[in-house]
Enzyme design. Structure first.
Site, PDB file in Angstrom:
ATOM      1  N   ASP A 104     -21.031 -48.194  -6.557  1.00  0.00           N
ATOM      2  CA  ASP A 104     -20.402 -46.878  -6.382  1.00  0.00           C
ATOM      3  C   ASP A 104     -20.299 -46.224  -7.748  1.00  0.00           C
ATOM      4  O   ASP A 104     -20.075 -46.887  -8.759  1.00  0.00           O
ATOM      5  CB  ASP A 104     -19.016 -46.985  -5.722  1.00  0.00           C
ATOM      6  CG  ASP A 104     -18.597 -45.662  -5.094  1.00  0.00           C
ATOM      7  OD1 ASP A 104     -18.735 -45.514  -3.865  1.00  0.00           O
ATOM      8  OD2 ASP A 104     -18.161 -44.760  -5.845  1.00  0.00           O
ATOM      9  N   CYS A 156     -20.943 -39.465   7.386  1.00  0.00           N
ATOM     10  CA  CYS A 156     -19.831 -39.120   8.290  1.00  0.00           C
ATOM     11  C   CYS A 156     -19.775 -37.598   8.407  1.00  0.00           C
ATOM     12  O   CYS A 156     -18.769 -36.977   8.078  1.00  0.00           O
ATOM     13  CB  CYS A 156     -18.509 -39.703   7.801  1.00  0.00           C
ATOM     14  SG  CYS A 156     -18.066 -39.260   6.119  1.00  0.00           S
ATOM     15  N   ALA A 216     -17.573 -47.433  -1.953  1.00  0.00           N
ATOM     16  CA  ALA A 216     -16.097 -47.308  -1.938  1.00  0.00           C
ATOM     17  C   ALA A 216     -15.615 -46.380  -0.824  1.00  0.00           C
ATOM     18  O   ALA A 216     -16.308 -45.416  -0.511  1.00  0.00           O
ATOM     19  CB  ALA A 216     -15.629 -46.775  -3.301  1.00  0.00           C
ATOM     20  N   PRO A 217     -14.434 -46.666  -0.240  1.00  0.00           N
ATOM     21  CA  PRO A 217     -13.467 -47.718  -0.577  1.00  0.00           C
ATOM     22  C   PRO A 217     -13.797 -49.095  -0.008  1.00  0.00           C
ATOM     23  O   PRO A 217     -13.033 -50.025  -0.213  1.00  0.00           O
ATOM     24  CB  PRO A 217     -12.164 -47.182   0.024  1.00  0.00           C
ATOM     25  CG  PRO A 217     -12.610 -46.345   1.189  1.00  0.00           C
ATOM     26  CD  PRO A 217     -13.928 -45.752   0.795  1.00  0.00           C
ATOM     27  N   GLY A 218     -14.898 -49.240   0.722  1.00  0.00           N
ATOM     28  CA  GLY A 218     -15.361 -50.594   0.966  1.00  0.00           C
ATOM     29  C   GLY A 218     -15.302 -51.133   2.382  1.00  0.00           C
ATOM     30  O   GLY A 218     -15.544 -52.322   2.583  1.00  0.00           O
ATOM     31  N   GLY A 219     -15.016 -50.289   3.376  1.00  0.00           N
ATOM     32  CA  GLY A 219     -14.962 -50.796   4.749  1.00  0.00           C
ATOM     33  C   GLY A 219     -16.265 -51.488   5.154  1.00  0.00           C
ATOM     34  O   GLY A 219     -16.247 -52.554   5.795  1.00  0.00           O
ATOM     35  N   LYS A 220     -17.377 -50.901   4.730  1.00  0.00           N
ATOM     36  CA  LYS A 220     -18.667 -51.480   5.141  1.00  0.00           C
ATOM     37  C   LYS A 220     -19.005 -52.695   4.280  1.00  0.00           C
ATOM     38  O   LYS A 220     -19.628 -53.639   4.757  1.00  0.00           O
ATOM     39  CB  LYS A 220     -19.751 -50.404   5.107  1.00  0.00           C
ATOM     40  CG  LYS A 220     -19.408 -49.273   6.078  1.00  0.00           C
ATOM     41  CD  LYS A 220     -20.390 -48.136   6.043  1.00  0.00           C
ATOM     42  CE  LYS A 220     -19.887 -46.970   6.878  1.00  0.00           C
ATOM     43  NZ  LYS A 220     -18.749 -46.230   6.251  1.00  0.00           N
ATOM     44  N   CYS A 262     -23.193 -46.645  -2.532  1.00  0.00           N
ATOM     45  CA  CYS A 262     -22.096 -45.717  -2.196  1.00  0.00           C
ATOM     46  C   CYS A 262     -21.052 -46.462  -1.358  1.00  0.00           C
ATOM     47  O   CYS A 262     -20.824 -46.156  -0.183  1.00  0.00           O
ATOM     48  CB  CYS A 262     -22.611 -44.489  -1.457  1.00  0.00           C
ATOM     49  SG  CYS A 262     -23.971 -43.681  -2.308  1.00  0.00           S
TER      50      CYS A 262
HETATM   51  C1  LIG Z   1     -18.925 -41.780   2.287  1.00  0.00           C
HETATM   52  S1  LIG Z   1     -18.192 -42.515   0.909  1.00  0.00           S
HETATM   53  C2  LIG Z   1     -18.598 -44.183   1.182  1.00  0.00           C
HETATM   54  C3  LIG Z   1     -17.682 -44.909   2.138  1.00  0.00           C
HETATM   55  C4  LIG Z   1     -17.901 -46.410   2.097  1.00  0.00           C
HETATM   56  N1  LIG Z   1     -19.272 -46.779   2.347  1.00  0.00           N
HETATM   57  C5  LIG Z   1     -17.011 -47.162   3.062  1.00  0.00           C
HETATM   58  O1  LIG Z   1     -17.454 -47.578   4.124  1.00  0.00           O
HETATM   59  O2  LIG Z   1     -15.828 -47.372   2.751  1.00  0.00           O
HETATM   60  C6  LIG Z   1     -19.311 -42.057  -0.350  1.00  0.00           C
HETATM   61  C7  LIG Z   1     -19.139 -42.768  -1.685  1.00  0.00           C
HETATM   62  O3  LIG Z   1     -20.298 -42.428  -2.464  1.00  0.00           O
HETATM   63  C8  LIG Z   1     -19.936 -42.484  -3.822  1.00  0.00           C
HETATM   64  N2  LIG Z   1     -21.035 -41.795  -4.537  1.00  0.00           N
HETATM   65  C9  LIG Z   1     -21.304 -40.472  -4.583  1.00  0.00           C
HETATM   66  N3  LIG Z   1     -22.433 -40.244  -5.284  1.00  0.00           N
HETATM   67  C10 LIG Z   1     -22.893 -41.463  -5.670  1.00  0.00           C
HETATM   68  C11 LIG Z   1     -24.021 -41.908  -6.421  1.00  0.00           C
HETATM   69  N4  LIG Z   1     -24.904 -41.038  -6.917  1.00  0.00           N
HETATM   70  N5  LIG Z   1     -24.172 -43.230  -6.639  1.00  0.00           N
HETATM   71  C12 LIG Z   1     -23.272 -44.122  -6.151  1.00  0.00           C
HETATM   72  N6  LIG Z   1     -22.189 -43.763  -5.441  1.00  0.00           N
HETATM   73  C13 LIG Z   1     -22.005 -42.458  -5.194  1.00  0.00           C
HETATM   74  C14 LIG Z   1     -18.575 -41.842  -3.849  1.00  0.00           C
HETATM   75  O4  LIG Z   1     -17.858 -42.247  -5.003  1.00  0.00           O
HETATM   76  C15 LIG Z   1     -17.955 -42.364  -2.540  1.00  0.00           C
HETATM   77  O5  LIG Z   1     -17.176 -43.499  -2.807  1.00  0.00           O
END
Ligand SMILES: C[S@@+](CC[C@H](N)C(=O)[O-])C[C@H]1O[C@@H](n2cnc3c(N)ncnc32)[C@H](O)[C@@H]1O
Length: 413
Positions: free
Chosen positions: A248, A343, A229-233, A227
Protein backbone atom coordinates in the site's frame (compact mmCIF):
# COMPACT_ATOMS: atom_id res chain seq x y z
CA UNK A 1 -23.58 16.13 24.40
CA UNK A 2 -23.97 13.66 21.56
CA UNK A 3 -26.22 16.11 19.69
CA UNK A 4 -23.67 18.94 20.03
CA UNK A 5 -21.03 16.48 18.80
CA UNK A 6 -23.18 15.57 15.79
CA UNK A 7 -23.54 19.27 14.90
CA UNK A 8 -19.79 19.69 15.12
CA UNK A 9 -19.28 16.74 12.75
CA UNK A 10 -21.86 18.15 10.31
CA UNK A 11 -20.10 21.54 10.33
CA UNK A 12 -16.85 19.68 9.60
CA UNK A 13 -18.41 17.89 6.60
CA UNK A 14 -19.55 21.29 5.27
CA UNK A 15 -15.92 22.42 5.60
CA UNK A 16 -14.79 19.46 3.49
CA UNK A 17 -13.76 17.01 6.25
CA UNK A 18 -15.04 13.44 6.10
CA UNK A 19 -16.63 11.85 9.18
CA UNK A 20 -13.62 9.47 9.28
CA UNK A 21 -11.18 12.43 9.16
CA UNK A 22 -12.95 13.82 12.23
CA UNK A 23 -12.64 10.62 14.28
CA UNK A 24 -10.49 12.42 16.89
CA UNK A 25 -12.57 15.63 17.01
CA UNK A 26 -14.91 14.42 19.75
CA UNK A 27 -12.39 12.68 21.98
CA UNK A 28 -13.41 14.83 24.97
CA UNK A 29 -16.81 13.06 24.94
CA UNK A 30 -17.44 9.66 26.59
CA UNK A 31 -17.12 6.83 23.99
CA UNK A 32 -20.89 6.14 23.96
CA UNK A 33 -21.61 9.82 23.14
CA UNK A 34 -18.93 9.84 20.45
CA UNK A 35 -20.57 6.81 18.84
CA UNK A 36 -24.07 8.35 19.10
CA UNK A 37 -22.83 11.66 17.66
CA UNK A 38 -21.39 9.78 14.67
CA UNK A 39 -24.66 7.90 14.15
CA UNK A 40 -26.77 11.07 14.40
CA UNK A 41 -24.54 12.99 11.96
CA UNK A 42 -24.64 10.08 9.48
CA UNK A 43 -28.45 9.89 9.80
CA UNK A 44 -28.80 13.61 9.02
CA UNK A 45 -26.59 13.26 5.92
CA UNK A 46 -28.58 10.20 4.79
CA UNK A 47 -31.87 12.10 4.98
CA UNK A 48 -30.85 15.72 4.45
CA UNK A 49 -33.02 16.34 1.36
CA UNK A 50 -36.11 14.88 3.06
CA UNK A 51 -35.48 16.88 6.24
CA UNK A 52 -35.08 20.06 4.17
CA UNK A 53 -38.36 19.37 2.37
CA UNK A 54 -40.16 19.13 5.75
CA UNK A 55 -38.43 22.25 7.12
CA UNK A 56 -39.30 24.29 3.99
CA UNK A 57 -42.98 23.66 4.67
CA UNK A 58 -42.78 25.50 8.02
CA UNK A 59 -40.16 28.27 7.72
CA UNK A 60 -40.68 31.64 6.10
CA UNK A 61 -36.95 32.40 5.59
CA UNK A 62 -34.02 30.08 4.85
CA UNK A 63 -32.17 29.48 8.16
CA UNK A 64 -28.40 30.01 8.46
CA UNK A 65 -26.31 26.81 7.96
CA UNK A 66 -25.75 26.09 11.70
CA UNK A 67 -29.45 26.63 12.49
CA UNK A 68 -30.43 24.52 9.47
CA UNK A 69 -28.30 21.68 10.90
CA UNK A 70 -30.04 21.95 14.29
CA UNK A 71 -33.43 21.76 12.56
CA UNK A 72 -32.39 18.83 10.34
CA UNK A 73 -31.05 16.90 13.32
CA UNK A 74 -34.30 17.36 15.23
CA UNK A 75 -36.45 16.48 12.18
CA UNK A 76 -34.49 13.28 11.55
CA UNK A 77 -34.52 12.32 15.24
CA UNK A 78 -38.29 12.77 15.50
CA UNK A 79 -39.56 11.60 12.11
CA UNK A 80 -37.01 8.93 11.21
CA UNK A 81 -35.72 7.81 14.61
CA UNK A 82 -39.02 8.08 16.50
CA UNK A 83 -37.49 10.41 19.13
CA UNK A 84 -39.94 11.85 21.69
CA UNK A 85 -40.86 15.37 20.45
CA UNK A 86 -40.65 17.07 23.85
CA UNK A 87 -37.02 16.09 24.54
CA UNK A 88 -35.89 16.60 20.95
CA UNK A 89 -37.45 20.09 20.66
CA UNK A 90 -36.05 21.23 24.03
CA UNK A 91 -32.58 20.02 23.08
CA UNK A 92 -32.78 21.75 19.69
CA UNK A 93 -33.81 25.05 21.31
CA UNK A 94 -30.84 24.92 23.76
CA UNK A 95 -28.45 24.00 20.97
CA UNK A 96 -29.71 26.97 18.95
CA UNK A 97 -29.25 29.32 21.92
CA UNK A 98 -25.66 28.08 22.26
CA UNK A 99 -24.91 29.35 18.74
CA UNK A 100 -24.34 32.96 19.98
CA UNK A 101 -26.37 36.09 19.28
CA UNK A 102 -27.85 34.87 16.00
CA UNK A 103 -28.76 31.60 17.69
CA UNK A 104 -30.54 33.45 20.54
CA UNK A 105 -32.58 35.29 17.92
CA UNK A 106 -33.45 32.09 16.04
CA UNK A 107 -34.42 29.98 19.06
CA UNK A 108 -38.09 31.07 19.03
CA UNK A 109 -38.40 30.17 15.35
CA UNK A 110 -36.73 26.77 15.98
CA UNK A 111 -39.16 26.06 18.82
CA UNK A 112 -42.24 27.02 16.76
CA UNK A 113 -41.13 25.14 13.63
CA UNK A 114 -40.23 21.93 15.45
CA UNK A 115 -43.50 21.84 17.39
CA UNK A 116 -45.27 21.79 14.02
CA UNK A 117 -42.82 19.24 12.59
CA UNK A 118 -43.65 16.91 15.50
CA UNK A 119 -47.11 16.39 13.98
CA UNK A 120 -45.87 16.15 10.38
CA UNK A 121 -47.32 13.27 8.36
CA UNK A 122 -45.84 11.69 5.25
CA UNK A 123 -42.12 11.35 6.11
CA UNK A 124 -42.03 7.76 4.82
CA UNK A 125 -43.49 8.85 1.47
CA UNK A 126 -40.81 11.47 0.76
CA UNK A 127 -38.34 10.36 -1.93
CA UNK A 128 -34.97 9.19 -0.57
CA UNK A 129 -31.87 11.39 -0.65
CA UNK A 130 -30.96 11.69 -4.34
CA UNK A 131 -27.46 10.82 -5.48
CA UNK A 132 -25.56 13.87 -6.77
CA UNK A 133 -25.90 14.44 -10.55
CA UNK A 134 -22.34 13.36 -11.38
CA UNK A 135 -23.18 9.94 -9.90
CA UNK A 136 -26.89 9.60 -10.60
CA UNK A 137 -26.62 10.10 -14.35
CA UNK A 138 -24.12 7.28 -15.04
CA UNK A 139 -25.86 4.99 -12.50
CA UNK A 140 -29.30 5.48 -14.11
CA UNK A 141 -27.77 5.09 -17.58
CA UNK A 142 -26.09 1.81 -16.59
CA UNK A 143 -28.77 0.13 -14.47
CA UNK A 144 -32.00 2.04 -15.25
CA UNK A 145 -34.10 4.59 -13.40
CA UNK A 146 -35.84 2.04 -11.15
CA UNK A 147 -32.48 0.66 -10.02
CA UNK A 148 -31.15 4.19 -9.35
CA UNK A 149 -34.16 4.82 -7.08
CA UNK A 150 -33.69 1.46 -5.35
CA UNK A 151 -30.00 2.28 -4.79
CA UNK A 152 -31.01 5.65 -3.27
CA UNK A 153 -33.48 3.89 -0.97
CA UNK A 154 -30.71 1.46 0.08
CA UNK A 155 -28.39 4.42 0.80
CA UNK A 156 -31.09 5.85 3.08
CA UNK A 157 -31.47 2.56 4.95
CA UNK A 158 -27.78 2.51 5.99
CA UNK A 159 -25.78 -0.69 6.39
CA UNK A 160 -25.77 -3.56 8.88
CA UNK A 161 -22.50 -4.75 10.41
CA UNK A 162 -20.88 -7.56 8.41
CA UNK A 163 -18.08 -9.78 9.65
CA UNK A 164 -15.83 -12.22 7.83
CA UNK A 165 -15.20 -15.19 10.13
CA UNK A 166 -12.14 -17.42 10.19
CA UNK A 167 -13.05 -20.95 9.03
CA UNK A 168 -15.46 -22.66 11.44
CA UNK A 169 -16.20 -19.53 13.52
CA UNK A 170 -19.75 -18.47 14.35
CA UNK A 171 -20.97 -15.43 16.31
CA UNK A 172 -24.05 -15.65 18.52
CA UNK A 173 -26.94 -13.55 17.21
CA UNK A 174 -25.42 -13.02 13.77
CA UNK A 175 -27.16 -14.15 10.57
CA UNK A 176 -25.10 -16.35 8.26
CA UNK A 177 -25.36 -14.91 4.74
CA UNK A 178 -25.46 -17.17 1.66
CA UNK A 179 -21.89 -16.16 0.75
CA UNK A 180 -20.55 -17.05 4.22
CA UNK A 181 -20.29 -13.57 5.78
CA UNK A 182 -21.95 -12.94 9.15
CA UNK A 183 -24.44 -10.08 9.55
CA UNK A 184 -25.48 -8.22 12.70
CA UNK A 185 -28.51 -5.90 12.51
CA UNK A 186 -28.89 -2.87 14.79
CA UNK A 187 -26.20 -0.84 16.55
CA UNK A 188 -23.29 -2.90 17.88
CA UNK A 189 -20.03 -1.99 19.56
CA UNK A 190 -17.51 -3.96 17.50
CA UNK A 191 -14.85 -4.31 20.20
CA UNK A 192 -17.45 -5.71 22.67
CA UNK A 193 -18.61 -8.53 20.36
CA UNK A 194 -17.54 -12.08 21.23
CA UNK A 195 -14.48 -13.10 19.24
CA UNK A 196 -13.10 -9.56 18.72
CA UNK A 197 -10.26 -9.81 21.23
CA UNK A 198 -9.37 -13.32 20.07
CA UNK A 199 -9.34 -12.24 16.41
CA UNK A 200 -11.94 -14.78 15.26
CA UNK A 201 -13.33 -12.39 12.61
CA UNK A 202 -12.90 -8.97 11.10
CA UNK A 203 -15.35 -6.29 9.94
CA UNK A 204 -15.90 -6.49 6.19
CA UNK A 205 -18.99 -5.85 4.07
CA UNK A 206 -20.41 -9.02 2.48
CA UNK A 207 -19.66 -7.66 -1.02
CA UNK A 208 -16.10 -6.69 -0.04
CA UNK A 209 -15.48 -10.31 0.95
CA UNK A 210 -16.24 -11.59 -2.57
CA UNK A 211 -13.07 -10.57 -4.51
CA UNK A 212 -10.87 -12.90 -2.42
CA UNK A 213 -13.44 -15.71 -2.72
CA UNK A 214 -13.28 -15.15 -6.49
CA UNK A 215 -9.48 -15.35 -6.44
CA UNK A 216 -9.78 -18.64 -4.52
CA UNK A 217 -6.42 -18.56 -2.69
CA UNK A 218 -4.83 -21.90 -1.78
CA UNK A 219 -2.38 -22.73 1.03
CA UNK A 220 1.22 -21.64 0.35
CA UNK A 221 0.41 -19.80 -2.87
CA UNK A 222 2.42 -16.59 -3.26
CA UNK A 223 -0.11 -13.80 -3.61
CA UNK A 224 0.38 -10.03 -3.90
CA UNK A 225 -2.37 -7.86 -2.44
CA UNK A 226 -1.82 -4.56 -4.23
CA UNK A 227 -3.57 -1.59 -2.55
CA UNK A 228 -4.07 -3.57 0.65
CA UNK A 229 -5.00 -1.17 3.48
CA UNK A 230 -6.82 -1.36 5.84
CA UNK A 231 -6.44 -5.05 5.13
CA UNK A 232 -9.76 -6.91 5.08
CA UNK A 233 -8.70 -8.80 1.97
CA UNK A 234 -5.14 -9.36 3.27
CA UNK A 235 -6.69 -11.09 6.31
CA UNK A 236 -8.82 -13.31 4.06
CA UNK A 237 -5.79 -14.29 1.96
CA UNK A 238 -3.62 -14.96 5.03
CA UNK A 239 -6.43 -16.89 6.69
CA UNK A 240 -6.57 -19.18 3.63
CA UNK A 241 -2.89 -20.03 4.24
CA UNK A 242 -1.44 -18.02 1.33
CA UNK A 243 1.97 -16.31 1.56
CA UNK A 244 0.80 -12.74 1.19
CA UNK A 245 2.70 -9.58 0.31
CA UNK A 246 0.46 -6.61 1.12
CA UNK A 247 1.48 -3.43 -0.72
CA UNK A 248 0.00 0.00 0.00
CA UNK A 249 1.21 3.50 -0.81
CA UNK A 250 0.20 4.84 2.61
CA UNK A 251 2.48 3.88 5.56
CA UNK A 252 -0.19 5.16 8.00
CA UNK A 253 -2.91 2.99 6.47
CA UNK A 254 -0.48 0.05 6.35
CA UNK A 255 -0.14 0.31 10.14
CA UNK A 256 -3.84 -0.57 10.34
CA UNK A 257 -3.13 -3.72 8.30
CA UNK A 258 -0.41 -4.62 10.84
CA UNK A 259 -2.83 -4.05 13.78
CA UNK A 260 -5.55 -6.16 12.12
CA UNK A 261 -3.09 -8.99 11.38
CA UNK A 262 -1.83 -8.93 14.99
CA UNK A 263 -5.35 -9.07 16.46
CA UNK A 264 -6.29 -11.96 14.17
CA UNK A 265 -2.97 -13.78 14.74
CA UNK A 266 -2.26 -13.89 11.00
CA UNK A 267 0.83 -12.85 9.09
CA UNK A 268 1.75 -11.18 5.84
CA UNK A 269 4.74 -9.27 4.46
CA UNK A 270 3.90 -5.55 4.50
CA UNK A 271 5.43 -3.19 1.94
CA UNK A 272 4.85 0.58 1.88
CA UNK A 273 5.27 1.40 -1.82
CA UNK A 274 3.55 2.69 -4.90
CA UNK A 275 2.22 -0.51 -6.47
CA UNK A 276 3.17 0.97 -9.88
CA UNK A 277 6.86 0.71 -8.89
CA UNK A 278 6.75 -2.51 -6.86
CA UNK A 279 8.10 -5.81 -8.19
CA UNK A 280 8.03 -9.19 -6.37
CA UNK A 281 11.33 -10.84 -5.43
CA UNK A 282 10.01 -14.33 -6.33
CA UNK A 283 7.39 -15.46 -8.89
CA UNK A 284 3.77 -14.91 -7.90
CA UNK A 285 0.87 -17.34 -8.29
CA UNK A 286 -1.84 -14.70 -8.15
CA UNK A 287 -2.59 -11.01 -7.62
CA UNK A 288 -5.45 -9.19 -5.95
CA UNK A 289 -5.76 -5.64 -7.27
CA UNK A 290 -8.33 -3.77 -5.15
CA UNK A 291 -7.72 -0.50 -6.91
CA UNK A 292 -8.23 3.03 -5.55
CA UNK A 293 -11.62 4.24 -6.80
CA UNK A 294 -14.49 6.66 -6.26
CA UNK A 295 -15.81 4.46 -3.39
CA UNK A 296 -19.33 5.25 -4.64
CA UNK A 297 -20.36 1.69 -3.76
CA UNK A 298 -19.93 2.48 -0.04
CA UNK A 299 -22.35 5.43 0.40
CA UNK A 300 -24.56 3.36 2.74
CA UNK A 301 -21.62 3.38 5.19
CA UNK A 302 -20.20 6.75 4.19
CA UNK A 303 -23.17 9.09 3.66
CA UNK A 304 -20.77 12.06 3.79
CA UNK A 305 -19.16 11.01 0.49
CA UNK A 306 -21.71 12.72 -1.82
CA UNK A 307 -21.22 15.98 0.13
CA UNK A 308 -17.44 15.86 -0.18
CA UNK A 309 -16.94 14.93 -3.84
CA UNK A 310 -17.97 16.51 -7.12
CA UNK A 311 -16.86 13.74 -9.44
CA UNK A 312 -13.92 15.79 -10.78
CA UNK A 313 -11.37 13.28 -9.45
CA UNK A 314 -12.78 10.32 -11.39
CA UNK A 315 -10.82 10.68 -14.67
CA UNK A 316 -7.53 10.60 -12.70
CA UNK A 317 -8.70 7.47 -10.84
CA UNK A 318 -9.64 5.77 -14.11
CA UNK A 319 -6.17 6.54 -15.45
CA UNK A 320 -4.36 5.11 -12.41
CA UNK A 321 -6.63 2.01 -12.39
CA UNK A 322 -5.66 1.24 -16.02
CA UNK A 323 -1.96 1.72 -15.23
CA UNK A 324 -2.25 -0.49 -12.14
CA UNK A 325 -3.95 -3.23 -14.21
CA UNK A 326 -1.18 -3.12 -16.84
CA UNK A 327 1.61 -3.14 -14.24
CA UNK A 328 0.00 -5.95 -12.23
CA UNK A 329 -0.40 -8.07 -15.37
CA UNK A 330 3.31 -7.52 -16.14
CA UNK A 331 4.14 -9.04 -12.71
CA UNK A 332 2.04 -12.14 -13.32
CA UNK A 333 3.70 -15.21 -14.88
CA UNK A 334 1.94 -16.96 -17.82
CA UNK A 335 -0.90 -19.03 -16.39
CA UNK A 336 -1.26 -16.70 -13.39
CA UNK A 337 -4.57 -15.21 -12.26
CA UNK A 338 -5.60 -11.83 -10.99
CA UNK A 339 -8.78 -10.40 -9.50
CA UNK A 340 -9.44 -6.75 -10.28
CA UNK A 341 -11.92 -5.12 -7.89
CA UNK A 342 -13.34 -1.67 -7.15
CA UNK A 343 -15.95 -0.54 -4.60
CA UNK A 344 -17.52 1.72 -7.21
CA UNK A 345 -20.97 1.93 -8.81
CA UNK A 346 -19.49 3.45 -11.96
CA UNK A 347 -19.03 1.09 -14.93
CA UNK A 348 -16.13 3.31 -16.12
CA UNK A 349 -14.13 2.10 -13.11
CA UNK A 350 -15.24 -1.54 -13.39
CA UNK A 351 -16.82 -3.15 -16.44
CA UNK A 352 -15.18 -0.69 -18.89
CA UNK A 353 -11.73 -1.11 -17.30
CA UNK A 354 -11.88 -4.87 -17.81
CA UNK A 355 -13.17 -4.54 -21.39
CA UNK A 356 -10.29 -2.12 -22.14
CA UNK A 357 -7.74 -4.42 -20.46
CA UNK A 358 -8.91 -7.37 -22.60
CA UNK A 359 -8.45 -5.22 -25.72
CA UNK A 360 -4.93 -4.14 -24.65
CA UNK A 361 -3.75 -7.64 -23.63
CA UNK A 362 -4.26 -10.39 -26.19
CA UNK A 363 -4.43 -13.77 -24.45
CA UNK A 364 -6.05 -12.32 -21.32
CA UNK A 365 -9.42 -13.93 -20.54
CA UNK A 366 -12.12 -13.41 -17.92
CA UNK A 367 -13.02 -16.49 -15.91
CA UNK A 368 -16.75 -16.30 -15.21
CA UNK A 369 -17.52 -16.60 -11.50
CA UNK A 370 -19.38 -19.49 -9.95
CA UNK A 371 -19.34 -18.39 -6.33
CA UNK A 372 -21.58 -20.05 -3.74
CA UNK A 373 -24.31 -17.70 -2.52
CA UNK A 374 -24.02 -15.19 -5.37
CA UNK A 375 -26.86 -14.74 -7.85
CA UNK A 376 -26.67 -15.32 -11.61
CA UNK A 377 -28.07 -11.82 -12.23
CA UNK A 378 -24.92 -10.32 -10.69
CA UNK A 379 -22.76 -11.72 -13.53
CA UNK A 380 -22.02 -9.07 -16.18
CA UNK A 381 -21.81 -9.62 -19.98
CA UNK A 382 -17.99 -9.51 -19.81
CA UNK A 383 -17.97 -12.20 -17.12
CA UNK A 384 -17.38 -10.01 -14.08
CA UNK A 385 -19.49 -9.78 -10.93
CA UNK A 386 -21.47 -6.60 -10.15
CA UNK A 387 -22.99 -6.03 -6.71
CA UNK A 388 -25.14 -3.02 -5.81
CA UNK A 389 -26.62 -1.61 -2.57
CA UNK A 390 -30.07 -2.78 -3.74
CA UNK A 391 -28.95 -6.44 -4.02
CA UNK A 392 -30.42 -8.67 -1.28
CA UNK A 393 -33.10 -6.07 -0.38
CA UNK A 394 -34.73 -8.37 2.19
CA UNK A 395 -31.43 -9.08 3.94
CA UNK A 396 -30.13 -5.51 4.34
CA UNK A 397 -28.29 -4.90 1.05
CA UNK A 398 -24.58 -4.91 0.30
CA UNK A 399 -21.94 -2.48 -0.92
CA UNK A 400 -21.55 -1.79 -4.62
CA UNK A 401 -18.56 -3.61 -6.08
CA UNK A 402 -17.30 -4.73 -9.44
CA UNK A 403 -14.83 -7.59 -9.67
CA UNK A 404 -13.46 -9.82 -12.41
CA UNK A 405 -11.08 -12.76 -12.38
CA UNK A 406 -8.52 -12.49 -15.19
CA UNK A 407 -6.38 -15.37 -16.46
CA UNK A 408 -3.12 -14.70 -18.27
CA UNK A 409 -2.56 -17.16 -21.12
CA UNK A 410 0.39 -19.43 -20.62
CA UNK A 411 1.18 -22.81 -19.13
CA UNK A 412 -1.64 -25.02 -20.32
CA UNK A 413 -3.60 -22.25 -22.14
C1 LIG B 1 -9.98 0.45 -1.90
S1 LIG B 1 -8.72 0.74 -0.76
C2 LIG B 1 -8.17 -0.88 -0.47
C3 LIG B 1 -8.99 -1.66 0.53
C4 LIG B 1 -8.29 -2.94 0.96
N1 LIG B 1 -7.95 -3.78 -0.15
C5 LIG B 1 -9.11 -3.75 1.95
O1 LIG B 1 -9.73 -4.74 1.58
O2 LIG B 1 -9.12 -3.41 3.14
C6 LIG B 1 -7.46 1.38 -1.79
C7 LIG B 1 -6.08 1.49 -1.17
O3 LIG B 1 -5.18 1.79 -2.26
C8 LIG B 1 -4.10 2.51 -1.73
N2 LIG B 1 -3.41 3.09 -2.91
C9 LIG B 1 -3.81 4.11 -3.70
N3 LIG B 1 -2.95 4.29 -4.72
C10 LIG B 1 -1.99 3.33 -4.58
C11 LIG B 1 -0.82 2.98 -5.31
N4 LIG B 1 -0.47 3.67 -6.40
N5 LIG B 1 -0.07 1.96 -4.87
C12 LIG B 1 -0.41 1.27 -3.76
N6 LIG B 1 -1.50 1.55 -3.02
C13 LIG B 1 -2.28 2.56 -3.43
C14 LIG B 1 -4.74 3.47 -0.77
O4 LIG B 1 -3.80 3.92 0.20
C15 LIG B 1 -5.86 2.60 -0.16
O5 LIG B 1 -5.42 2.04 1.05
Amino acid sequence: MARAGALRLLAGVRDGLSLADQAGALKALPPADQARAGRLAADVLRHQARADAVIRAYVSRKPSPPVADVLRLAVVEMLDGGGAPHGVVDAAVSLTRSLGKKGQAASGMVNAVLRKVAGHKGWADLPPQPMPHWLREPVAAAYGEDAARAIEAAHGAGAPLDLTPKPGVSVEGADVLPTGSLRIHGPAQVSALPGFATGDWWVQDAAAALPVRLLDPRPDERIADLCAAPGGKTLQLASAGAQVTAVDISPARLRRVAENLRRCKLSAELVAADALDWRPTAPLDAILLDAPCSATGTIRRHPDLPFLRDGSGIPALIDVQARLIDHALSLLPPGGRMVYAVCSLLPDEGEAQVAAALARHPGLVVETPDLPGTEPSWITPEGGLRTRPDCWPGRGGMDGFFMARLHKAGRGG
